[in-house]
Design an enzyme around this catalytic site. Structure first.
Site, short mmCIF file in Angstrom:
data_model
loop_
_atom_site.label_atom_id
_atom_site.label_comp_id
_atom_site.label_asym_id
_atom_site.label_seq_id
_atom_site.Cartn_x
_atom_site.Cartn_y
_atom_site.Cartn_z
N LYS A 1 0.84 -1.21 0.00
CA LYS A 1 0.00 0.00 0.00
C LYS A 1 0.87 1.25 0.00
CE LYS A 1 -3.58 -2.36 2.73
NZ LYS A 1 -4.26 -2.42 4.04
N GLN B 1 -3.97 -1.17 10.33
CA GLN B 1 -3.96 -2.51 9.72
C GLN B 1 -4.50 -3.55 10.71
OE1 GLN B 1 -3.26 -3.03 6.55
NE2 GLN B 1 -3.29 -5.25 6.54
N ASP C 1 -10.42 3.09 4.92
CA ASP C 1 -10.92 1.73 4.74
C ASP C 1 -12.45 1.66 4.64
OD1 ASP C 1 -8.86 -0.18 4.61
OD2 ASP C 1 -8.54 -0.13 6.77
N1 GUN Z 1 -6.12 -6.49 6.94
C1 GUN Z 1 -6.39 -7.20 5.82
N2 GUN Z 1 -7.02 -6.44 4.91
C2 GUN Z 1 -7.16 -5.22 5.48
C3 GUN Z 1 -7.72 -3.99 5.03
O1 GUN Z 1 -8.26 -3.86 3.92
N3 GUN Z 1 -7.65 -2.94 5.90
C4 GUN Z 1 -7.08 -3.07 7.13
N4 GUN Z 1 -7.07 -1.99 7.91
N5 GUN Z 1 -6.56 -4.18 7.58
C5 GUN Z 1 -6.60 -5.25 6.75
#
Ligand code: GUN
Length: 294
Positions: A55, A99, A122
């Site tokens: 990311k 995350q 998110d």
């Molecule tokens: N862990 C796995 N996928 C995601 C996501 O899309 N966002 C977040 N914050 N954690 C994750």
């Protein structure tokens, strides 16, 4: 038997990221705003480290201002909440995420509740989930948003189609169902405890598998010509000791590709789209903060 069209998420995501980079450059030129994203990683879970790195790289390539924040695995919840409060108040940060999963001493609900919904990259905050359910503008979780991009590549018209979502998570299954409903599909949400799952899946013109069970969806669960979106990423046990196990989705791809009309591969399907859509969400939040929403 004709083979399904492969919905190439890697190529679609690359195209979307180029478009986002161009729009970010325009926002900077016209309004002096550089979209800012921050990612908070608590602990050293290797999978989470890989996701956050991907990311971060993608955001940098799109010309975003990127802030990576890493807290120790034993960081108290109060430290995570303090970090969230600081990002809520930081004018350079338009969107951020914490995350998941979080270590056991940190309650993910309390953390997500603390995120300003206007900075919730998110789309996991209850306010944004509620807005989606009510058909109002908010932030939509990136994975289902990415799935919709791929579904639209396969299907110009979604109204009236039967859609089945296998999986009911707050992050994928539920928002996915809301998005399909918004497009006027007839939506069924199934899950690991659904009885007669194969028969329900077989009704689907659009089938989204997001249940986290390796290759649970077999070829004979698929209606001929259906659009099949595989959200699963499962690591199988290694065939030879010391090697990494094969990465498979929730769909038995080799069987499904012979029946479906269009299908996403794993890897290279939904995964890259999630990252591109996270950037899209952050760009949208930056535009909104500038009063420059398109
Ligand atoms: N862990 C796995 N996928 C995601 C996501 O899309 N966002 C977040 N914050 N954690 C994750």
């Amino acid at each position: 038997m004709p083979e399904a069209r492969i919905l190439d998420g890697k190529a679609a995501a690359a195209a979307l990221r180029l478009q986002i980079a161009a729009e970010a450059a325009r926002l900077k030129a016209r309004h002096g705003i550089v979209p800012g994203i921050a990612m908070v990683l608590v602990g050293d879970d290797p999978a989470s480290q890989v996701y956050v790195r991907s990311k971060t790289r993608a955001a940098g390539e799109a010309g975003f201002h990127v802030r990576d924040i890493v807290l120790a695995a034993d960081a108290p919840e109060a430290d995570v909440l303090a970090q969230v409060a600081a990002l809520n108040a930081d004018p350079q940060v338009h969107g951020f995420l914490v995350q998941l999963p979080l270590p056991p001493q940190v309650d993910p609900e309390r953390v997500i509740d603390a995120i300003d919904p206007a900075k919730d990259a998110d789309g996991f905050h209850v306010v944004n989930a509620g807005r989606l359910a009510m058909g109002r503008d908010g932030v939509v979780p990136a994975t289902p948003l990415g799935c919709m991009h791929l579904i639209r590549r396969a299907r110009a018209e979604l109204a009236g189609l039967e859609a089945v979502v296998i999986g009911r998570s707050n992050t994928v299954g539920k928002p996915m169902a809301q998005l399909l409903l918004r497009e006027h599909c007839t939506v069924t949400i199934a899950h690991s405890r659904t009885r007669g799952l194969a028969d329900i899946a077989r009704r689907a013109d659009v089938l989204v598998a997001a249940v986290g069970r390796p290759e649970i969806v077999r070829g004979d669960w698929i209606k001929p010509g259906a659009t099949v979106i595989d959200v699963g990423i499962n690591r199988l046990p290694p065939e030879t000791p010391g090697e990494k196990g094969r990465l498979v989705g929730d769909v038995a791809f080799a069987e499904a590709v012979a029946v479906a009309g269009a299908i996403t591969p794993v890897p290279g399907g939904v995964g890259p789209m999630t990252i591109a859509c996270l950037l899209q969400n952050t760009l949208l939040l930056a535009r909104r903060s500038a009063g420059a929403a398109a």
